[in-house]
Design a protein around this motif. Structure first.
Motif, mmCIF file in Angstrom:
data_model
loop_
_atom_site.group_PDB
_atom_site.id
_atom_site.type_symbol
_atom_site.label_atom_id
_atom_site.label_comp_id
_atom_site.label_asym_id
_atom_site.label_seq_id
_atom_site.Cartn_x
_atom_site.Cartn_y
_atom_site.Cartn_z
ATOM 1 N N TRP A 183 0.851 -1.183 0.000
ATOM 2 C CA TRP A 183 0.000 0.000 0.000
ATOM 3 C C TRP A 183 0.889 1.237 0.000
ATOM 4 C CZ3 TRP A 183 -5.235 0.462 -0.449
ATOM 5 C CH2 TRP A 183 -5.760 1.742 -0.283
ATOM 6 N N ASP A 184 1.309 1.660 -1.164
ATOM 7 C CA ASP A 184 2.090 2.884 -1.291
ATOM 8 C C ASP A 184 1.920 3.399 -2.720
ATOM 9 O OD1 ASP A 184 3.865 1.464 -2.989
ATOM 10 O OD2 ASP A 184 5.166 0.943 -1.313
ATOM 11 N N ALA A 185 2.711 4.398 -3.089
ATOM 12 C CA ALA A 185 2.542 5.035 -4.390
ATOM 13 C C ALA A 185 2.843 4.103 -5.560
ATOM 14 C CB ALA A 185 3.420 6.280 -4.478
ATOM 15 N N LEU A 186 3.550 2.997 -5.310
ATOM 16 C CA LEU A 186 3.904 2.073 -6.392
ATOM 17 C C LEU A 186 3.024 0.830 -6.416
ATOM 18 C CD1 LEU A 186 7.819 2.239 -6.245
ATOM 19 C CD2 LEU A 186 6.243 3.575 -7.646
ATOM 20 N N THR A 187 2.013 0.798 -5.587
ATOM 21 C CA THR A 187 1.129 -0.356 -5.541
ATOM 22 C C THR A 187 0.149 -0.332 -6.702
ATOM 23 O OG1 THR A 187 1.264 -0.350 -3.138
ATOM 24 C CG2 THR A 187 -0.516 -1.617 -4.118
ATOM 25 N N GLY A 188 -0.054 -1.474 -7.342
ATOM 26 C CA GLY A 188 -1.011 -1.568 -8.428
ATOM 27 C C GLY A 188 -2.425 -1.304 -7.933
ATOM 28 N N VAL A 189 -3.213 -0.617 -8.746
ATOM 29 C CA VAL A 189 -4.574 -0.249 -8.340
ATOM 30 C C VAL A 189 -5.412 -1.486 -8.028
ATOM 31 C CG1 VAL A 189 -6.707 0.852 -9.096
ATOM 32 C CG2 VAL A 189 -4.505 1.901 -9.644
ATOM 33 N N MET A 190 -5.267 -2.534 -8.819
ATOM 34 C CA MET A 190 -6.103 -3.720 -8.647
ATOM 35 C C MET A 190 -5.440 -4.805 -7.806
ATOM 36 S SD MET A 190 -8.761 -2.677 -10.052
ATOM 37 C CE MET A 190 -9.712 -4.168 -9.850
ATOM 38 N N SER A 191 -4.289 -4.520 -7.191
ATOM 39 C CA SER A 191 -3.626 -5.547 -6.395
ATOM 40 C C SER A 191 -3.513 -5.155 -4.923
ATOM 41 C CB SER A 191 -2.228 -5.836 -6.969
ATOM 42 O OG SER A 191 -1.412 -4.678 -6.889
ATOM 43 N N ARG A 192 -4.130 -4.038 -4.542
ATOM 44 C CA ARG A 192 -4.064 -3.619 -3.143
ATOM 45 C C ARG A 192 -4.864 -4.596 -2.280
ATOM 46 N NH1 ARG A 192 -3.678 2.951 -3.114
ATOM 47 N NH2 ARG A 192 -2.195 3.064 -4.838
ATOM 48 N N GLU A 193 -4.308 -4.863 -1.121
ATOM 49 C CA GLU A 193 -4.844 -5.949 -0.310
ATOM 50 C C GLU A 193 -6.302 -5.748 0.112
ATOM 51 O OE1 GLU A 193 -1.852 -5.082 -0.445
ATOM 52 O OE2 GLU A 193 -0.687 -6.912 -0.528
ATOM 53 N N TRP A 194 -6.747 -4.476 0.183
ATOM 54 C CA TRP A 194 -8.126 -4.246 0.598
ATOM 55 C C TRP A 194 -9.126 -4.624 -0.478
ATOM 56 C CZ3 TRP A 194 -10.924 -1.179 -2.634
ATOM 57 C CH2 TRP A 194 -10.220 -0.295 -3.462
ATOM 58 N N ASN A 195 -8.667 -4.778 -1.717
ATOM 59 C CA ASN A 195 -9.577 -5.052 -2.823
ATOM 60 C C ASN A 195 -9.825 -6.553 -2.913
ATOM 61 O OD1 ASN A 195 -10.962 -5.328 -5.195
ATOM 62 N ND2 ASN A 195 -9.668 -3.926 -6.365
ATOM 63 N N PRO A 196 -11.038 -7.033 -2.577
ATOM 64 C CA PRO A 196 -11.278 -8.481 -2.603
ATOM 65 C C PRO A 196 -11.354 -9.053 -4.005
ATOM 66 C CG PRO A 196 -13.325 -7.324 -2.141
ATOM 67 C CD PRO A 196 -12.235 -6.280 -2.156
ATOM 68 N N GLY A 197 -11.493 -8.186 -5.030
ATOM 69 C CA GLY A 197 -11.533 -8.677 -6.407
ATOM 70 C C GLY A 197 -12.641 -9.678 -6.646
ATOM 71 N N ARG A 198 -13.830 -9.396 -6.149
ATOM 72 C CA ARG A 198 -14.940 -10.355 -6.261
ATOM 73 C C ARG A 198 -15.321 -10.589 -7.719
ATOM 74 N NH1 ARG A 198 -16.131 -7.700 -1.378
ATOM 75 N NH2 ARG A 198 -16.449 -9.163 0.344
ATOM 76 N N LEU A 199 -15.633 -11.843 -8.035
ATOM 77 C CA LEU A 199 -16.046 -12.229 -9.378
ATOM 78 C C LEU A 199 -17.474 -12.748 -9.335
ATOM 79 C CD1 LEU A 199 -12.899 -14.299 -10.453
ATOM 80 C CD2 LEU A 199 -13.347 -11.898 -10.915
ATOM 81 N N SER A 200 -18.160 -12.555 -10.437
ATOM 82 C CA SER A 200 -19.483 -13.146 -10.544
ATOM 83 C C SER A 200 -19.333 -14.674 -10.706
ATOM 84 C CB SER A 200 -20.233 -12.571 -11.756
ATOM 85 O OG SER A 200 -19.593 -13.016 -12.959
ATOM 86 N N ALA A 201 -20.402 -15.406 -10.441
ATOM 87 C CA ALA A 201 -20.360 -16.867 -10.580
ATOM 88 C C ALA A 201 -20.042 -17.253 -12.012
ATOM 89 C CB ALA A 201 -21.690 -17.458 -10.145
ATOM 90 N N THR A 202 -20.587 -16.495 -12.976
ATOM 91 C CA THR A 202 -20.344 -16.816 -14.380
ATOM 92 C C THR A 202 -18.865 -16.638 -14.728
ATOM 93 O OG1 THR A 202 -22.561 -16.104 -14.988
ATOM 94 C CG2 THR A 202 -20.945 -16.245 -16.763
ATOM 95 N N LEU A 203 -18.310 -15.496 -14.310
ATOM 96 C CA LEU A 203 -16.905 -15.229 -14.619
ATOM 97 C C LEU A 203 -15.995 -16.213 -13.904
ATOM 98 C CD1 LEU A 203 -14.953 -13.451 -16.156
ATOM 99 C CD2 LEU A 203 -14.991 -11.837 -14.265
ATOM 100 N N LYS A 204 -16.346 -16.552 -12.677
ATOM 101 C CA LYS A 204 -15.537 -17.505 -11.910
ATOM 102 C C LYS A 204 -15.518 -18.872 -12.590
ATOM 103 C CE LYS A 204 -14.971 -19.431 -7.285
ATOM 104 N NZ LYS A 204 -15.472 -19.453 -5.885
ATOM 105 N N ASN A 205 -16.661 -19.304 -13.107
ATOM 106 C CA ASN A 205 -16.734 -20.588 -13.797
ATOM 107 C C ASN A 205 -15.925 -20.563 -15.082
ATOM 108 O OD1 ASN A 205 -18.360 -21.704 -11.870
ATOM 109 N ND2 ASN A 205 -20.285 -21.178 -12.921
#
Length: 205
Positions: A183-205
């Protein structure tokens, strides 16, 4: 969806207020870098590469200022001098950008090198001054295009002048910084630990 945001008709200007704050904070140290380099040079306490470092700082300052101007409009070009600054209109600001890039680029000497431990402080180009010249020219092209509708004569002259210099044309020249976890200025927007990255059931399958 978590929360509401646009979907639920919610209102949150957090991104804008955060970016205003971050840009202001970023402009403080880069102006300090310019001032320190100028002081070192005027006092005779400079390294062989200090003049180049000054130009890199000026080029990066233009980028940060352009982000501020493009997002928030008129801004001071004489900020961080210890006095309450005066805000300038966007035409004045953009002319300043273009002049700064032209002058800083003309003073960069690609033959100069810096020690390895210092190169690590430039996460994008490693103080490869030839690449910084390309970056300055390429940004000058971009900024010229930004004013092409409101000031076509100035845009054309600046674009054509910048196009005669070296430009960022290959993948190896791209300005890019390695993202990292955490969690700093070089952290990827979609890889920060607070982001659970939830997927729909369709996408997960």
């Amino acid at each position: 969806f978590e929360g509401t945001g646009i979907v639920g008709g919610g209102y949150n200007d957090g991104w804008s207020s955060d970016y205003y704050r971050y840009l202001s904070n970023w402009l403080n140290p880069i102006n300090t870098a310019v001032q320190v380099a100028e002081t070192k040079i005027s006092s005779g306490d400079a390294q062989p590469y200090t003049l180049n470092m000054l130009q890199v700082a000026r080029i990066w300052r233009v980028y940060l200022m352009s982000e501020f101007a493009d997002n928030f409009g008129p801004m001071p070009i004489n900020g961080f001098q210890g006095l309450n600054p005066t805000f300038s209109d966007l035409k004045t600001v953009y002319y300043y950008f273009l002049d700064e890039l032209k002058d800083a680029n003309s003073k960069l000497d690609p033959s100069k090198t810096v020690p390895a431990d210092t190169r690590k402080l430039d996460a994008a180009f490693g103080f490869d001054f030839a690449k910084w010249k390309k970056y300055a020219n390429s940004m000058r092209l971009r900024l010229a295009m930004r004013i092409s509708e409101v000031d076509p004569a100035k845009a054309k002259s600046e674009f054509e002048a910048a196009a005669t210099g070296d430009l960022l044309k290959s993948v190896d020249d791209i300005f890019q910084v390695q993202e990292q976890p955490g969690w700093d200025a070089l952290t990827g927007v979609m890889s920060r630990e607070w982001n659970p990255g939830r997927l729909s059931a369709t996408l997960k399958n």
